[in-house]
Design a protein around this motif. Structure first.
Motif, PDB file in Angstrom:
ATOM      1  N   VAL A   1       4.809  15.136 -12.086  1.00  0.00           N
ATOM      2  CA  VAL A   1       5.730  14.613 -13.439  1.00  0.00           C
ATOM      3  C   VAL A   1       5.276  13.260 -13.563  1.00  0.00           C
ATOM      4  O   VAL A   1       5.321  12.341 -12.806  1.00  0.00           O
ATOM      5  CB  VAL A   1       7.371  14.719 -13.144  1.00  0.00           C
ATOM      6  CG1 VAL A   1       7.962  14.216 -14.295  1.00  0.00           C
ATOM      7  CG2 VAL A   1       7.584  16.082 -12.618  1.00  0.00           C
ATOM      8  N   ASP A   2       5.182  12.804 -14.703  1.00  0.00           N
ATOM      9  CA  ASP A   2       4.777  11.457 -15.188  1.00  0.00           C
ATOM     10  C   ASP A   2       6.054  10.840 -15.538  1.00  0.00           C
ATOM     11  O   ASP A   2       6.702  11.202 -16.712  1.00  0.00           O
ATOM     12  CB  ASP A   2       3.842  11.543 -16.384  1.00  0.00           C
ATOM     13  CG  ASP A   2       3.132  10.004 -16.900  1.00  0.00           C
ATOM     14  OD1 ASP A   2       4.105   9.142 -16.561  1.00  0.00           O
ATOM     15  OD2 ASP A   2       2.046   9.921 -17.276  1.00  0.00           O
ATOM     16  N   LEU A   3       6.618   9.854 -14.789  1.00  0.00           N
ATOM     17  CA  LEU A   3       7.837   9.635 -14.976  1.00  0.00           C
ATOM     18  C   LEU A   3       7.852   8.718 -16.490  1.00  0.00           C
ATOM     19  O   LEU A   3       8.866   8.545 -17.204  1.00  0.00           O
ATOM     20  CB  LEU A   3       8.301   8.670 -13.698  1.00  0.00           C
ATOM     21  CG  LEU A   3       8.542   9.482 -12.509  1.00  0.00           C
ATOM     22  CD1 LEU A   3       8.771   8.344 -11.574  1.00  0.00           C
ATOM     23  CD2 LEU A   3       9.742  10.388 -12.819  1.00  0.00           C
TER      24      LEU A   3
ATOM     25  N   LYS B   1       4.075   7.992  -6.504  1.00  0.00           N
ATOM     26  CA  LYS B   1       3.219   6.898  -7.047  1.00  0.00           C
ATOM     27  C   LYS B   1       4.021   5.738  -7.749  1.00  0.00           C
ATOM     28  O   LYS B   1       4.863   5.834  -8.587  1.00  0.00           O
ATOM     29  CB  LYS B   1       2.029   7.286  -7.842  1.00  0.00           C
ATOM     30  CG  LYS B   1       0.875   6.396  -8.117  1.00  0.00           C
ATOM     31  CD  LYS B   1      -0.027   7.153  -9.060  1.00  0.00           C
ATOM     32  CE  LYS B   1      -1.006   6.140  -9.440  1.00  0.00           C
ATOM     33  NZ  LYS B   1      -1.996   6.517 -10.377  1.00  0.00           N
ATOM     34  N   ALA B   2       3.537   4.324  -7.472  1.00  0.00           N
ATOM     35  CA  ALA B   2       4.165   3.334  -8.201  1.00  0.00           C
ATOM     36  C   ALA B   2       2.903   2.493  -8.477  1.00  0.00           C
ATOM     37  O   ALA B   2       2.103   2.192  -7.675  1.00  0.00           O
ATOM     38  CB  ALA B   2       5.041   2.602  -7.036  1.00  0.00           C
TER      39      ALA B   2
ATOM     40  N   GLN C   1       0.735  -1.016   0.044  1.00  0.00           N
ATOM     41  CA  GLN C   1      -0.032  -0.047  -0.023  1.00  0.00           C
ATOM     42  C   GLN C   1       0.704   1.276   0.020  1.00  0.00           C
ATOM     43  O   GLN C   1       0.426   2.478  -0.665  1.00  0.00           O
ATOM     44  CB  GLN C   1      -0.901  -0.017   1.098  1.00  0.00           C
ATOM     45  CG  GLN C   1      -1.958  -1.127   1.204  1.00  0.00           C
ATOM     46  CD  GLN C   1      -2.593  -1.181   2.536  1.00  0.00           C
ATOM     47  OE1 GLN C   1      -2.336  -0.734   3.659  1.00  0.00           O
ATOM     48  NE2 GLN C   1      -3.678  -1.807   2.454  1.00  0.00           N
ATOM     49  N   SER C   2       2.027   1.257   0.697  1.00  0.00           N
ATOM     50  CA  SER C   2       2.699   2.377   0.735  1.00  0.00           C
ATOM     51  C   SER C   2       4.257   1.950   1.045  1.00  0.00           C
ATOM     52  O   SER C   2       4.450   1.075   1.291  1.00  0.00           O
ATOM     53  CB  SER C   2       2.372   3.266   1.990  1.00  0.00           C
ATOM     54  OG  SER C   2       2.497   2.672   3.061  1.00  0.00           O
TER      55      SER C   2
ATOM     56  N   THR D   1       5.748   5.683 -11.229  1.00  0.00           N
ATOM     57  CA  THR D   1       4.973   6.100 -12.226  1.00  0.00           C
ATOM     58  C   THR D   1       4.956   7.829 -12.314  1.00  0.00           C
ATOM     59  O   THR D   1       4.913   8.396 -13.004  1.00  0.00           O
ATOM     60  CB  THR D   1       3.537   5.552 -12.400  1.00  0.00           C
ATOM     61  OG1 THR D   1       2.974   5.918 -11.309  1.00  0.00           O
ATOM     62  CG2 THR D   1       3.731   4.245 -13.039  1.00  0.00           C
ATOM     63  N   HIS D   2       4.794   8.257 -11.194  1.00  0.00           N
ATOM     64  CA  HIS D   2       4.505   9.743 -10.907  1.00  0.00           C
ATOM     65  C   HIS D   2       5.391  10.402  -9.706  1.00  0.00           C
ATOM     66  O   HIS D   2       5.592   9.650  -8.796  1.00  0.00           O
ATOM     67  CB  HIS D   2       3.146   9.966 -10.706  1.00  0.00           C
ATOM     68  CG  HIS D   2       2.158   9.762 -11.749  1.00  0.00           C
ATOM     69  ND1 HIS D   2       1.749   8.229 -12.413  1.00  0.00           N
ATOM     70  CD2 HIS D   2       1.606  10.574 -13.039  1.00  0.00           C
ATOM     71  CE1 HIS D   2       1.121   8.340 -13.359  1.00  0.00           C
ATOM     72  NE2 HIS D   2       0.997   9.691 -13.869  1.00  0.00           N
ATOM     73  N   LEU D   3       5.656  11.475  -9.685  1.00  0.00           N
ATOM     74  CA  LEU D   3       6.221  12.111  -8.559  1.00  0.00           C
ATOM     75  C   LEU D   3       5.973  13.682  -8.610  1.00  0.00           C
ATOM     76  O   LEU D   3       5.821  14.408  -9.482  1.00  0.00           O
ATOM     77  CB  LEU D   3       7.826  11.803  -8.746  1.00  0.00           C
ATOM     78  CG  LEU D   3       9.113  12.633  -8.314  1.00  0.00           C
ATOM     79  CD1 LEU D   3      10.202  12.144  -8.394  1.00  0.00           C
ATOM     80  CD2 LEU D   3       9.007  14.257  -8.627  1.00  0.00           C
TER      81      LEU D   3
END
Length: 375
Positions: A367-369, A244-245, A168-169, A220-222
């Motif tokens: 940012v979309d990695l 986010k992953a 979850q985290s 995926t995102h930052l």
């Protein structure tokens, strides 16, 4: 000359001497013979050759190549037909052109992380390899030892087994103290870096590589902020990010090379939380041992015989041996053997650079990695 395929090391810095040579020594006869070393200066090349002779217990020193003479320069080294593979451990901005030069000479390449100084140059490098050199059967891998560390890989296996349930985290906290007397800071190319992020790029890619191995989904995102807390560590020395992953995992990653003290707080390390437990991962040093250890502490719930929910603790400890592991995998690959570990993939290594680049430039924006590494 001999018909037995050999290798060469390009770069005579700290990591070549203190990581690659000991790893080759540990591999012994299972590693190809070290036939040559290269550095820009004759002195540093000779120093590495002498260190290699002692470390590897060689009867004949590897040849020392250096700039300044056509008979001893890099082109001369790359023209040797008894050298089939090259280990590149050069400054970050120097490496891409040398990687291509070695591939063009028909050599397999293992290049130190990061794959490139920025995403754009990394994409070009990967495209050149994929279109021109990979079809020729040449292998290029990126040496990211955290990706190969048995401790982090063991954590990844625990996570994938479902022992802590659905992830979850996560939290990643890296706190480093870097002063002007450090041997790492005294490297000229690190003292005045000509690449983004300074130590954040050079060392920060390790953190995301470890997360790549341990988490069940890629980042995926930052969103985050960068800062400079010690002027001599310019351009940046600290980032704080929310990440986010995969579709559901959320986490934070905080990295700094500007700790005010040499001591590290107990928060330093990783925590991965799931629906049925959690894992903490830290680097430790045991008394009487110089080798660092990765310790993972796993807490998970289980049902007792009476039906009551209880908590169980397990501990995994693995010696740091990532450089040895990545060399073993690379040498197997150039023999046509696949160990199934998928180490050293350049595009995966580029995702580590993308994380650092995004963290440096986000300024709080999302940012979309995944899009970033698509160019």
């Amino acid at each position: 000359m001999t018909d037995v395929p050999g290798i060469a090391i390009l770069g005579a810095g700290i990591f070549a001497k203190e990581a690659h040579l000991p790893a080759l020594a540990a591999l012994g006869s299972s590693a190809p013979p070290l036939r040559a070393v290269y550095s820009r200066s004759e002195k540093s090349a000779q120093d590495l050759a002498q260190a290699a002779t002692a470390s590897l217990n060689l009867s004949t020193s590897p040849a020392a190549y250096h700039d300044g003479d056509t008979s001893t320069n890099l082109d001369a080294l790359l023209s040797r037909n008894d050298i089939t593979a090259i280990i590149v451990a050069l400054p970050i901005t120097t490496q891409p052109s040398i990687i291509i030069k070695a591939l063009a000479a028909g050599k397999h390449v293992l290049s130190e992380k990061p794959v490139a100084p920025d995403v754009q140059s990394g994409l070009k490098l990967i495209a050149d390899y994929e279109t021109t050199y990979k079809p020729k059967g040449l292998i290029w891998r990126v040496a990211e030892n955290f990706e190969a560390e048995p401790g982090y890989r063991a954590v990844g296996e625990v996570v994938r087994s479902g022992k802590i349930g659905e992830v979850q985290s996560f939290k990643a906290v890296v706190i480093n103290y870097m002063d002007k007397e450090s041997k790492w800071y005294k490297s000229p190319w690190r003292t005045i870096p000509d690449y983004q992020g300074g130590f954040l790029l050079d060392g920060g890619v390790h953190t995301t590589a470890a997360l790549r191995v341990m988490l069940p989904h890629p980042l995926t995102h930052l969103s985050g902020f960068s800062s400079l807390n010690k002027d001599y560590l310019a351009p940046h020395d600290t980032v704080h990010t929310i990440v986010k992953a995969g579709p559901k995992i959320r986490g934070t990653a905080e990295l700094t090379w500007a700790s005010p003290t040499k001591s590290r707080p107990t928060a330093d390390g990783f925590v991965i939380s799931g629906s049925n437990g959690w894992i903490s991962v830290n680097q430790i040093h045991k008394p009487g041992s110089n080798a660092p250890i990765i310790r993972a502490t796993i807490h998970s719930n289980f049902k007792s015989d009476s039906g009551a929910e209880e908590e169980k603790e397990e501990v995994i400890e693995e010696l740091y041996s990532g450089v040895k592991a990545e060399l073993t995998s690379f040498f197997a690959a150039i023999k046509g053997q696949d160990d199934g570990k998928n180490l050293g993939d350049p595009l995966a290594a580029l995702s580590d650079v993308a994380f650092v680049q995004a963290a440096l430039n986000s300024e709080g924006n999302l940012v979309d990695l995944t899009q970033l590494i698509k160019g």
